[in-house]
Design a protein around this motif. Structure first.
Motif, PDB file in Angstrom:
ATOM      1  N   LEU A  93       0.841  -1.202   0.000  1.00 56.55           N
ATOM      2  CA  LEU A  93       0.000   0.000   0.000  1.00 56.55           C
ATOM      3  C   LEU A  93       0.875   1.250   0.000  1.00 56.55           C
ATOM      4  N   GLN A  96       2.492   2.269  -3.322  1.00 52.46           N
ATOM      5  CA  GLN A  96       1.585   3.029  -4.180  1.00 52.46           C
ATOM      6  C   GLN A  96       1.428   4.471  -3.701  1.00 52.46           C
ATOM      7  N   LYS A  97       1.153   4.623  -2.404  1.00 54.86           N
ATOM      8  CA  LYS A  97       0.862   5.960  -1.878  1.00 54.86           C
ATOM      9  C   LYS A  97       2.110   6.847  -1.893  1.00 54.86           C
ATOM     10  N   GLU A 227       1.620   2.635   8.987  1.00 56.74           N
ATOM     11  CA  GLU A 227       1.473   3.063   7.588  1.00 56.74           C
ATOM     12  C   GLU A 227       0.709   4.384   7.495  1.00 56.74           C
TER      13      GLU A 227
ATOM     14  N   LYS B  97      -8.752   4.463   8.487  1.00 54.73           N
ATOM     15  CA  LYS B  97      -7.856   5.621   8.539  1.00 54.73           C
ATOM     16  C   LYS B  97      -8.578   6.869   9.066  1.00 54.73           C
ATOM     17  N   ARG B 225      -5.044   9.571  -5.997  1.00 56.71           N
ATOM     18  CA  ARG B 225      -6.234   8.720  -6.012  1.00 56.71           C
ATOM     19  C   ARG B 225      -7.228   9.279  -5.005  1.00 56.71           C
ATOM     20  N   THR B 228      -6.403   8.473  -1.394  1.00 62.39           N
ATOM     21  CA  THR B 228      -5.209   9.164  -0.918  1.00 62.39           C
ATOM     22  C   THR B 228      -5.527  10.641  -0.658  1.00 62.39           C
TER      23      THR B 228
END
Lengths: 241, 241
Positions: A93, A96-97, A227, B97, B225, B228
């Motif tokens: 993850l 990607q971020k 994360e 999150k 994204r 994100t």
């Protein structure tokens, strides 16, 4: 709608004819249904971008003519994110971020509470690079992060250059917030940031980092997962000012 | 090591004996190996926290005596995050999150480019609430987000109260950054934020939002994204100052 982007491994020069890699070509033809004369964006994954026009679409290949190229600068500051090794899915993850958030270098480390010894580090890094390549096409950043092999925590502390701004997210730091520390470091061209694994840093590890010049920073109210802390840190460095 | 936290649905009062819910009790006994006299933290998911001491551990139950309680205030500003409906897995990630980042309300919406019509919205909201409950125990926040049922985009625009600061992440906004807009809104006690689905907002949707008082904000360098962008926005609201 922004233009479709494709990652090209070879050179990119004006008036050059470039074939899309076969997997990309199939996607362009069957899924995106791109046609002759459509404009696309090409990128080499090292900052070079190109506007190109499709000049041939057939079952064997999709090729395009490069109309113009430009170099896209890296955003400043350079951001080197050093993160304690966490479980596999979460590292994927992050790959990607981190690409979307324009992290320049990712340096995973082994520490007291981290996942120990990545199995097959070379394969894992290749996997992160593939994920980053996919993310790059989507987000329009020009540079994927460089993924370094996992290192010992103390090696990371020694690797940070003297001129870099250094910050460490530390849950026991209650007096200084991340925003305050980033304000102190706002003129730095390069930021090295330490984010612990699940379970955080030991107090001895915090002392070592302090001795190596890392300023401790806390996040008020909450304790973030490893994360999430990485994402928050990268977001603040990139978009706070 | 921070204390183990458990989510309790009933009341929490000093000197009260509280049984852990059966699933939590099994976890406390078999995995965490908690013993009589160990200290734990209890939370009711509505801001009330308690320090408690285990007074009984057996195969049937784990109970503890509440030593003291306190109300944990919500961080300011209140953050209402309105996000275009995106694919399932990403909404689940956001539920976790958003809890860590102390988002107060999540209001998913259907717009031109969003996922249409959530299947079984009641089940999905219950799922997000379960994920948020798990995240709450881990991160030490006292309040999970309130998850609202999906609404039409225009309903969301109308629901934002006049006194709230209103911001919209919009990829075509190139003059004003999110950090600049949040600085303009820094005295607001409540922020409503719009984040589009994959594919973003249509220009008509951007106009409607502007008419409803939402200030457009861009993020330099990259296109994030949808999920994100949500995380970056929540991070900046919570930790930028």
């Amino acid at each position: 709608m922004s233009k479709r982007r494709f990652l090209i491994s070879g050179s990119l020069k004006t008036d050059q004819v470039v074939d899309l890699p076969s997997e990309e070509a199939a996607h362009a033809r069957k899924v995106l249904r791109l046609k002759k004369d459509d404009l696309v964006e090409l990128m080499n994954g090292r900052g070079l971008m190109a506007l190109a026009q499709i000049n041939r679409v057939d079952k064997k290949q999709v090729s395009c003519l490069v109309r113009k190229t430009w170099q896209k600068p890296r955003p400043l500051p350079k951001l080197v994110l050093c993160c304690g090794l966490i479980k596999g899915g979460n590292m994927d993850l992050l790959a990607q971020k981190f690409t979307e958030l324009a992290v320049d270098e990712v340096r995973p480390f082994e520490s007291l509470r981290s996942v120990k010894k990545l199995k097959n580090p070379t394969e894992r890094i290749e996997r992160w690079e593939r994920i980053a390549g996919q993310a790059l096409k989507q987000c329009g950043a020009a540079h994927p992060p460089a993924f370094m092999p996992p290192a010992e925590y103390t090696e990371i502390l020694e690797a940070a250059p003297p001129q870099a701004g250094k910050v460490m997210l530390y849950e026991n730091q209650e007096h200084k917030t991340l925003a305050q520390v980033l304000t102190e470091l706002k003129d730095k061209q390069e930021i090295w940031a330490l984010v612990g694994p699940e379970g955080g840093f030991s107090s001895q590890e915090a002392i070592w980092a302090e001795e190596a010049g890392f300023i401790q920073a806390g996040l008020p109210h909450v304790i973030l997962r490893a994360e999430t802390a990485c994402l928050t840190l990268a977001s603040l460095v990139r978009f706070r000012l």
